[in-house]
Motif scaffolding. Structure first.
Motif, PDB file in Angstrom:
ATOM      1  N   ILE A 103       4.530   1.129  -8.516  1.00  0.00           N
ATOM      2  CA  ILE A 103       5.138   1.438  -7.217  1.00  0.00           C
ATOM      3  C   ILE A 103       5.691   0.149  -6.615  1.00  0.00           C
ATOM      4  CG2 ILE A 103       4.749   2.473  -4.947  1.00  0.00           C
ATOM      5  CD1 ILE A 103       2.330   3.952  -6.256  1.00  0.00           C
ATOM      6  N   ASN A 104       6.994  -0.032  -6.749  1.00  0.00           N
ATOM      7  CA  ASN A 104       7.641  -1.294  -6.401  1.00  0.00           C
ATOM      8  C   ASN A 104       8.080  -1.372  -4.945  1.00  0.00           C
ATOM      9  OD1 ASN A 104       9.480   0.783  -7.487  1.00  0.00           O
ATOM     10  ND2 ASN A 104      11.065  -0.623  -6.776  1.00  0.00           N
ATOM     11  N   GLY A 105       8.078  -0.251  -4.246  1.00  0.00           N
ATOM     12  CA  GLY A 105       8.526  -0.236  -2.847  1.00  0.00           C
ATOM     13  C   GLY A 105       8.031   1.023  -2.165  1.00  0.00           C
ATOM     14  N   ALA A 123       0.563  -0.864  -7.440  1.00  0.00           N
ATOM     15  CA  ALA A 123       1.565  -1.028  -6.381  1.00  0.00           C
ATOM     16  C   ALA A 123       1.823  -2.485  -6.061  1.00  0.00           C
ATOM     17  CB  ALA A 123       1.124  -0.300  -5.110  1.00  0.00           C
ATOM     18  N   SER A 124       3.068  -2.772  -5.746  1.00  0.00           N
ATOM     19  CA  SER A 124       3.435  -4.072  -5.201  1.00  0.00           C
ATOM     20  C   SER A 124       2.736  -4.270  -3.859  1.00  0.00           C
ATOM     21  CB  SER A 124       4.947  -4.133  -5.016  1.00  0.00           C
ATOM     22  OG  SER A 124       5.312  -5.166  -4.119  1.00  0.00           O
ATOM     23  N   SER A 125       2.400  -5.511  -3.551  1.00  0.00           N
ATOM     24  CA  SER A 125       1.725  -5.808  -2.285  1.00  0.00           C
ATOM     25  C   SER A 125       2.602  -5.489  -1.080  1.00  0.00           C
ATOM     26  CB  SER A 125       1.312  -7.278  -2.242  1.00  0.00           C
ATOM     27  OG  SER A 125       2.446  -8.114  -2.387  1.00  0.00           O
ATOM     28  N   THR A 126       3.907  -5.335  -1.295  1.00  0.00           N
ATOM     29  CA  THR A 126       4.828  -5.018  -0.202  1.00  0.00           C
ATOM     30  C   THR A 126       5.144  -3.522  -0.119  1.00  0.00           C
ATOM     31  OG1 THR A 126       6.730  -5.450  -1.643  1.00  0.00           O
ATOM     32  CG2 THR A 126       5.897  -7.297  -0.339  1.00  0.00           C
ATOM     33  N   ALA A 127       4.552  -2.717  -0.979  1.00  0.00           N
ATOM     34  CA  ALA A 127       4.851  -1.276  -1.005  1.00  0.00           C
ATOM     35  C   ALA A 127       4.304  -0.574   0.233  1.00  0.00           C
ATOM     36  CB  ALA A 127       4.259  -0.641  -2.259  1.00  0.00           C
ATOM     37  N   LYS A 128       4.929   0.533   0.573  1.00  0.00           N
ATOM     38  CA  LYS A 128       4.472   1.412   1.650  1.00  0.00           C
ATOM     39  C   LYS A 128       4.343   2.820   1.076  1.00  0.00           C
ATOM     40  CE  LYS A 128       4.903  -1.787   4.888  1.00  0.00           C
ATOM     41  NZ  LYS A 128       3.738  -2.360   5.587  1.00  0.00           N
ATOM     42  N   LEU A 129       3.251   3.501   1.413  1.00  0.00           N
ATOM     43  CA  LEU A 129       2.988   4.812   0.835  1.00  0.00           C
ATOM     44  C   LEU A 129       2.578   5.800   1.914  1.00  0.00           C
ATOM     45  CD1 LEU A 129       1.546   2.388  -1.081  1.00  0.00           C
ATOM     46  CD2 LEU A 129       1.246   4.315  -2.604  1.00  0.00           C
ATOM     47  N   GLY A 130       2.880   7.087   1.690  1.00  0.00           N
ATOM     48  CA  GLY A 130       2.420   8.098   2.625  1.00  0.00           C
ATOM     49  C   GLY A 130       2.961   9.483   2.323  1.00  0.00           C
ATOM     50  N   LEU A 131       2.142  10.483   2.610  1.00  0.00           N
ATOM     51  CA  LEU A 131       2.606  11.871   2.593  1.00  0.00           C
ATOM     52  C   LEU A 131       3.035  12.172   4.023  1.00  0.00           C
ATOM     53  CD1 LEU A 131      -0.027  13.614   0.274  1.00  0.00           C
ATOM     54  CD2 LEU A 131       2.264  12.800  -0.301  1.00  0.00           C
ATOM     55  N   THR A 132       4.321  12.062   4.276  1.00  0.00           N
ATOM     56  CA  THR A 132       4.862  12.054   5.638  1.00  0.00           C
ATOM     57  C   THR A 132       5.461  13.394   6.062  1.00  0.00           C
ATOM     58  OG1 THR A 132       6.925  11.200   4.684  1.00  0.00           O
ATOM     59  CG2 THR A 132       5.362   9.584   5.528  1.00  0.00           C
ATOM     60  N   SER A 168       0.077   0.625   4.175  1.00  0.00           N
ATOM     61  CA  SER A 168       0.395  -0.559   3.390  1.00  0.00           C
ATOM     62  C   SER A 168      -0.294  -0.436   2.037  1.00  0.00           C
ATOM     63  CB  SER A 168      -0.103  -1.814   4.104  1.00  0.00           C
ATOM     64  OG  SER A 168      -1.536  -1.806   4.146  1.00  0.00           O
ATOM     65  N   ALA A 169       0.074  -1.289   1.095  1.00  0.00           N
ATOM     66  CA  ALA A 169      -0.580  -1.264  -0.212  1.00  0.00           C
ATOM     67  C   ALA A 169      -2.077  -1.518  -0.068  1.00  0.00           C
ATOM     68  CB  ALA A 169       0.065  -2.306  -1.132  1.00  0.00           C
ATOM     69  N   GLU A 170      -2.445  -2.442   0.791  1.00  0.00           N
ATOM     70  CA  GLU A 170      -3.866  -2.752   0.997  1.00  0.00           C
ATOM     71  C   GLU A 170      -4.614  -1.541   1.537  1.00  0.00           C
ATOM     72  OE1 GLU A 170      -7.353  -4.525   0.821  1.00  0.00           O
ATOM     73  OE2 GLU A 170      -5.534  -5.530   0.127  1.00  0.00           O
ATOM     74  N   GLU A 171      -4.018  -0.840   2.502  1.00  0.00           N
ATOM     75  CA  GLU A 171      -4.659   0.361   3.045  1.00  0.00           C
ATOM     76  C   GLU A 171      -4.768   1.452   1.983  1.00  0.00           C
ATOM     77  OE1 GLU A 171      -3.368   0.276   7.750  1.00  0.00           O
ATOM     78  OE2 GLU A 171      -1.852   0.797   6.256  1.00  0.00           O
ATOM     79  N   ALA A 172      -3.702   1.616   1.190  1.00  0.00           N
ATOM     80  CA  ALA A 172      -3.725   2.622   0.121  1.00  0.00           C
ATOM     81  C   ALA A 172      -4.807   2.311  -0.905  1.00  0.00           C
ATOM     82  CB  ALA A 172      -2.359   2.698  -0.551  1.00  0.00           C
ATOM     83  N   TYR A 173      -5.011   1.030  -1.178  1.00  0.00           N
ATOM     84  CA  TYR A 173      -6.060   0.610  -2.108  1.00  0.00           C
ATOM     85  C   TYR A 173      -7.438   0.946  -1.544  1.00  0.00           C
ATOM     86  CZ  TYR A 173      -8.939  -2.387  -5.056  1.00  0.00           C
ATOM     87  OH  TYR A 173      -9.911  -2.857  -5.908  1.00  0.00           O
ATOM     88  N   ARG A 174      -7.631   0.682  -0.257  1.00  0.00           N
ATOM     89  CA  ARG A 174      -8.935   0.972   0.368  1.00  0.00           C
ATOM     90  C   ARG A 174      -9.222   2.467   0.387  1.00  0.00           C
ATOM     91  NH1 ARG A 174      -7.550  -3.084   4.346  1.00  0.00           N
ATOM     92  NH2 ARG A 174      -7.154  -1.441   5.874  1.00  0.00           N
ATOM     93  N   TYR A 175      -8.186   3.283   0.538  1.00  0.00           N
ATOM     94  CA  TYR A 175      -8.368   4.737   0.507  1.00  0.00           C
ATOM     95  C   TYR A 175      -8.625   5.238  -0.920  1.00  0.00           C
ATOM     96  CZ  TYR A 175      -7.199   6.144   5.309  1.00  0.00           C
ATOM     97  OH  TYR A 175      -7.214   6.371   6.660  1.00  0.00           O
ATOM     98  N   GLY A 176      -8.283   4.451  -1.925  1.00  0.00           N
ATOM     99  CA  GLY A 176      -8.449   4.867  -3.309  1.00  0.00           C
ATOM    100  C   GLY A 176      -7.233   5.553  -3.895  1.00  0.00           C
ATOM    101  N   ILE A 177      -6.079   5.408  -3.235  1.00  0.00           N
ATOM    102  CA  ILE A 177      -4.852   6.038  -3.731  1.00  0.00           C
ATOM    103  C   ILE A 177      -4.277   5.266  -4.903  1.00  0.00           C
ATOM    104  CG2 ILE A 177      -2.481   6.702  -3.124  1.00  0.00           C
ATOM    105  CD1 ILE A 177      -3.498   7.080  -0.239  1.00  0.00           C
TER     106      ILE A 177
END
Length: 259
Positions: A103-105, A123-132, A168-177
């Protein structure tokens, strides 16, 4: 006609790259058809041991459905396109080989649903993720309401889907995504290293392991164990199983042929 899917195969690893960067790799009908054609070819190619899917550049993995294209559709066309997105996302889960989402972005809506259908997410550290989707008056319709709870738990998934939160990528990592966070310049390198580590193992074993995990997770433990047993039994008479035993006895690396 411009192609929006680029494929490179090297050392048994297929790299699928979405190249519709000017539209954040949103899922137009053309892109969806190209993805399905690509996955169909990879599925039956025994020389391919693992797959990586990513987006071109560092801005977007996939921003989900192409809402500009959908704006001009009538209801029937919209329903058909939604169904096509669902089938395409499912295709990533269904192909024989393990799939790594690099996940590059941004990966929003259907883009994250596509990544959820892959086996491993990096995921890249700059990626943003979400089911929006709930912010757009809809809900995740390509497996998001089913795969996300199975991955991170019902409560956390409900929170993210109900709020349409962008992580953020860090938040997604903490959630386990996601399983890995990587600096942008190292993303493809590390994805390829992981794919090669996977690909050195017996390809038929990878196919059956993926089948056992994916099908077993949809059932109770007793049924899941039966699925595992059936998957195991399909490997008993393969040449690769005998090669694995022989290589172990001879203290050398096995040479697997997918037979």
């Amino acid at each position: 006609m411009t192609k929006f899917v680029k494929v490179e195969v090297q050392d048994g690893v297929a790299l699928i790259m979405f190249t519709r960067a000017e539209a954040a790799n949103s899922l137009s009908i053309q892109l969806l058809h190209e993805i399905n054609e690509t996955l169909e070819a990879i599925h039956y190619d025994r020389s391919i041991r693992a797959v990586i899917v990513t987006g071109d550049g560092d801005k977007a993995f996939c921003a989900g459905a192409d809402l500009k294209e959908r704006k001009g559709m009538n209801e029937e066309e919209t329903r058909k396109t939604i169904a096509l997105i669902g089938r395409t996302v499912n295709h990533f889960e269904a192909i024989a080989q393990p799939v790594i989402a690099a996940i590059n972005g941004v990966a929003f809506g259907g883009g994250l649903e596509l990544a959820l259908a892959c086996d491993i997410r990096m995921a890249s550290s700059t990626a943003k993720l979400g089911l929006t989707e709930t912010a757009l008056g809809i809900i995740p319709g390509a497996g998001g309401t089913q795969r996300l709870p199975r991955l991170i738990g019902i409560g956390k998934a409900k929170e993210l889907i109900y709020t349409a939160r962008r992580l953020s990528a860090e938040e997604a990592y903490r959630y386990g995504i996601i399983e890995y966070i990587v600096e942008p310049q190292d993303l493809l390198k590390q994805a390829k290293e992981l794919a090669l580590e996977i690909g050195k193992n017996a390809p038929l074993s990878l196919v059956q392991a993926k089948t056992a995990i994916n099908q077993g997770m949809q059932t109770d433990i007793s049924t899941g164990l039966q699925i595992e047993s059936l998957a195991y039994s399909r490997l008993l008479h393969t040449e690769d199983r005998l090669e694995g035993l022989k290589a172990f006895q001879e203290k050398r690396s096995p040479v697997y042929r997918g037979k």
